[in-house]
Design a protein around this motif. Sequence first.
Motif, mmCIF file in Angstrom:
data_model
loop_
_atom_site.group_PDB
_atom_site.id
_atom_site.type_symbol
_atom_site.label_atom_id
_atom_site.label_comp_id
_atom_site.label_asym_id
_atom_site.label_seq_id
_atom_site.Cartn_x
_atom_site.Cartn_y
_atom_site.Cartn_z
ATOM 1 N N GLN A 31 0.811 -1.218 0.000
ATOM 2 C CA GLN A 31 0.000 0.000 0.000
ATOM 3 C C GLN A 31 0.844 1.268 0.000
ATOM 4 O OE1 GLN A 31 -2.630 -0.361 3.362
ATOM 5 N NE2 GLN A 31 -3.942 -1.903 2.375
ATOM 6 N N ASN A 32 1.997 1.213 0.607
ATOM 7 C CA ASN A 32 2.848 2.424 0.639
ATOM 8 C C ASN A 32 3.626 2.617 -0.657
ATOM 9 O OD1 ASN A 32 4.787 0.439 0.768
ATOM 10 N ND2 ASN A 32 5.515 0.957 2.829
ATOM 11 N N GLY A 33 3.512 1.645 -1.612
ATOM 12 C CA GLY A 33 4.145 1.796 -2.914
ATOM 13 C C GLY A 33 5.610 1.439 -2.951
ATOM 14 N N ILE A 34 6.174 0.967 -1.826
ATOM 15 C CA ILE A 34 7.594 0.621 -1.785
ATOM 16 C C ILE A 34 7.739 -0.889 -1.598
ATOM 17 C CG2 ILE A 34 9.795 0.975 -0.583
ATOM 18 C CD1 ILE A 34 8.703 3.663 0.363
ATOM 19 N N PRO A 35 8.097 -1.635 -2.646
ATOM 20 C CA PRO A 35 8.253 -3.086 -2.529
ATOM 21 C C PRO A 35 9.482 -3.435 -1.698
ATOM 22 C CG PRO A 35 8.961 -2.357 -4.699
ATOM 23 C CD PRO A 35 8.393 -1.153 -4.025
ATOM 24 N N LEU A 36 9.344 -4.470 -0.905
ATOM 25 C CA LEU A 36 10.436 -4.910 -0.048
ATOM 26 C C LEU A 36 11.178 -6.081 -0.671
ATOM 27 C CD1 LEU A 36 8.603 -4.803 3.411
ATOM 28 C CD2 LEU A 36 10.131 -3.064 2.433
ATOM 29 N N PRO A 37 12.473 -6.189 -0.412
ATOM 30 C CA PRO A 37 13.220 -7.335 -0.911
ATOM 31 C C PRO A 37 12.864 -8.598 -0.113
ATOM 32 C CG PRO A 37 14.618 -5.971 0.481
ATOM 33 C CD PRO A 37 13.317 -5.259 0.351
ATOM 34 N N PRO A 38 13.107 -9.783 -0.695
ATOM 35 C CA PRO A 38 13.732 -9.994 -2.004
ATOM 36 C C PRO A 38 12.721 -9.890 -3.138
ATOM 37 C CG PRO A 38 13.301 -12.101 -0.949
ATOM 38 C CD PRO A 38 12.887 -11.074 0.027
ATOM 39 N N GLN A 39 13.179 -9.340 -4.259
ATOM 40 C CA GLN A 39 12.393 -9.273 -5.490
ATOM 41 C C GLN A 39 13.197 -9.966 -6.578
ATOM 42 O OE1 GLN A 39 9.314 -8.132 -5.763
ATOM 43 N NE2 GLN A 39 9.160 -7.316 -3.663
ATOM 44 N N ILE A 40 12.519 -10.773 -7.386
ATOM 45 C CA ILE A 40 13.218 -11.642 -8.345
ATOM 46 C C ILE A 40 12.835 -11.245 -9.767
ATOM 47 C CG2 ILE A 40 13.659 -14.041 -9.019
ATOM 48 C CD1 ILE A 40 12.574 -14.786 -6.186
ATOM 49 N N PHE A 41 13.842 -11.107 -10.625
ATOM 50 C CA PHE A 41 13.638 -10.771 -12.036
ATOM 51 C C PHE A 41 14.419 -11.741 -12.907
ATOM 52 C CE2 PHE A 41 12.645 -6.903 -9.845
ATOM 53 C CZ PHE A 41 11.726 -6.235 -10.639
ATOM 54 N N ASN A 42 13.945 -11.965 -14.118
ATOM 55 C CA ASN A 42 14.701 -12.653 -15.158
ATOM 56 C C ASN A 42 15.066 -11.581 -16.177
ATOM 57 O OD1 ASN A 42 15.648 -14.104 -17.366
ATOM 58 N ND2 ASN A 42 14.209 -15.790 -17.075
ATOM 59 N N GLU A 43 16.325 -11.138 -16.117
ATOM 60 C CA GLU A 43 16.751 -9.942 -16.849
ATOM 61 C C GLU A 43 15.843 -8.774 -16.432
ATOM 62 O OE1 GLU A 43 19.401 -9.535 -18.481
ATOM 63 O OE2 GLU A 43 20.085 -11.566 -18.851
ATOM 64 N N GLU A 44 15.026 -8.253 -17.335
ATOM 65 C CA GLU A 44 14.138 -7.141 -16.986
ATOM 66 C C GLU A 44 12.696 -7.599 -16.773
ATOM 67 O OE1 GLU A 44 14.492 -4.167 -19.950
ATOM 68 O OE2 GLU A 44 16.603 -3.723 -19.531
ATOM 69 N N GLN A 45 12.463 -8.904 -16.886
ATOM 70 C CA GLN A 45 11.109 -9.436 -16.711
ATOM 71 C C GLN A 45 10.898 -9.800 -15.243
ATOM 72 O OE1 GLN A 45 10.237 -12.834 -19.123
ATOM 73 N NE2 GLN A 45 8.159 -13.099 -18.314
ATOM 74 N N TYR A 46 9.804 -9.268 -14.680
ATOM 75 C CA TYR A 46 9.517 -9.513 -13.273
ATOM 76 C C TYR A 46 9.000 -10.943 -13.067
ATOM 77 C CZ TYR A 46 7.490 -8.897 -8.602
ATOM 78 O OH TYR A 46 7.185 -9.012 -7.264
ATOM 79 N N CYS A 47 9.585 -11.655 -12.095
ATOM 80 C CA CYS A 47 9.150 -13.026 -11.773
ATOM 81 C C CYS A 47 8.214 -13.022 -10.571
ATOM 82 C CB CYS A 47 10.367 -13.907 -11.481
ATOM 83 S SG CYS A 47 11.482 -14.127 -12.896
ATOM 84 N N GLY A 48 8.612 -12.362 -9.490
ATOM 85 C CA GLY A 48 7.746 -12.334 -8.322
ATOM 86 C C GLY A 48 8.521 -12.009 -7.055
ATOM 87 N N ASP A 49 7.767 -11.907 -5.958
ATOM 88 C CA ASP A 49 8.384 -11.653 -4.662
ATOM 89 C C ASP A 49 8.610 -12.977 -3.935
ATOM 90 O OD1 ASP A 49 5.832 -12.418 -4.079
ATOM 91 O OD2 ASP A 49 5.222 -10.505 -3.185
ATOM 92 N N PHE A 50 8.903 -12.900 -2.637
ATOM 93 C CA PHE A 50 9.205 -14.123 -1.902
ATOM 94 C C PHE A 50 7.998 -15.056 -1.831
ATOM 95 C CE2 PHE A 50 9.154 -16.600 2.005
ATOM 96 C CZ PHE A 50 10.337 -17.331 1.862
ATOM 97 N N ASP A 51 6.812 -14.501 -1.614
ATOM 98 C CA ASP A 51 5.617 -15.345 -1.510
ATOM 99 C C ASP A 51 5.379 -16.128 -2.798
ATOM 100 O OD1 ASP A 51 5.213 -14.475 1.066
ATOM 101 O OD2 ASP A 51 3.809 -12.881 0.485
ATOM 102 N N SER A 52 5.542 -15.453 -3.930
ATOM 103 C CA SER A 52 5.367 -16.129 -5.224
ATOM 104 C C SER A 52 6.443 -17.196 -5.420
ATOM 105 C CB SER A 52 5.420 -15.123 -6.373
ATOM 106 O OG SER A 52 4.405 -14.155 -6.238
ATOM 107 N N PHE A 53 7.663 -16.872 -5.029
ATOM 108 C CA PHE A 53 8.770 -17.824 -5.128
ATOM 109 C C PHE A 53 8.499 -19.052 -4.270
ATOM 110 C CE2 PHE A 53 12.562 -19.425 -2.993
ATOM 111 C CZ PHE A 53 13.343 -19.840 -4.050
ATOM 112 N N PHE A 54 8.029 -18.842 -3.054
ATOM 113 C CA PHE A 54 7.769 -19.951 -2.145
ATOM 114 C C PHE A 54 6.670 -20.872 -2.696
ATOM 115 C CE2 PHE A 54 5.669 -21.909 1.504
ATOM 116 C CZ PHE A 54 6.743 -22.482 2.155
ATOM 117 N N SER A 55 5.603 -20.266 -3.229
ATOM 118 C CA SER A 55 4.504 -21.064 -3.795
ATOM 119 C C SER A 55 4.982 -21.899 -4.981
ATOM 120 C CB SER A 55 3.355 -20.153 -4.232
ATOM 121 O OG SER A 55 2.820 -19.454 -3.130
ATOM 122 N N ALA A 56 5.797 -21.294 -5.850
ATOM 123 C CA ALA A 56 6.316 -22.014 -7.015
ATOM 124 C C ALA A 56 7.218 -23.157 -6.585
ATOM 125 C CB ALA A 56 7.079 -21.055 -7.930
ATOM 126 N N LYS A 57 7.981 -22.954 -5.527
ATOM 127 C CA LYS A 57 8.876 -24.011 -5.043
ATOM 128 C C LYS A 57 8.059 -25.175 -4.476
ATOM 129 C CE LYS A 57 11.016 -23.556 -1.158
ATOM 130 N NZ LYS A 57 11.933 -23.173 -0.058
#
Length: 205
Positions: free
Chosen positions: A60-86
């Motif tokens: 809501q504050n507009g500031i994403p927190l790390p970790p943030q994952i990208f493939n080159e310039e393509q956004y993959c997801g944050d930690f929650d998305s990474f955990f679900s995919a794993k």
Amino acid sequence: MVIKVFVATSSGSIAIRKKQQEVVGFLEANKIDFKELDIAGDEDNRKWMRENVPGEKKPQNGIPLPPQIFNEEQYCGDFDSFFSAKEENIIYSFLGLAPPPGSKVTKPPGEELSLPNGEVMGEAQSPAEGTEEAGESGENEAPKEDKEDEGNPAEPQEEKAGEVTEEGAEGDAEEEEAEKEEAAGGEAEGEEGGGEGGEEGGEET
């Protein structure tokens, strides 16, 4: 293609540090090439990360927190998305990478490989399996027929009933013949008796 992981090495949040370590440790354990970018000591990295994280993924504050994952310039997801995919074993799809040879990767539903004849991979049946199944079905049918024969004792009973009827008919016929013989014998004796009486009357006269 290089995986980029944006982290904050000097973050005061224990939760953030644990998440960063889990992502980095997983990539290293699976020998996935990645580049770790620190946003705490590099303002350019922080600015680039904030600008390239999609709006729906920002808090809501507009500031994403790390970790943030990208493939080159393509956004993959944050930690929650990474955990679900794993957890779902689709981490390579999540990262936009081709799975390594021999790896067991679960494909999302509806993405089964189609064979040239239109059949779906996994549903195709080899000729050997079909032959084995046919042989098993033939073996199973034979005992069923035997059981059906055992389960129909009506036919032997009918045959026995027919034999009994024939024997009874023969017995009745014999009895009838015996009665006829007895009747014939009685008539013969009557005739002999009548003849003797006639002769005696004639002598007296």
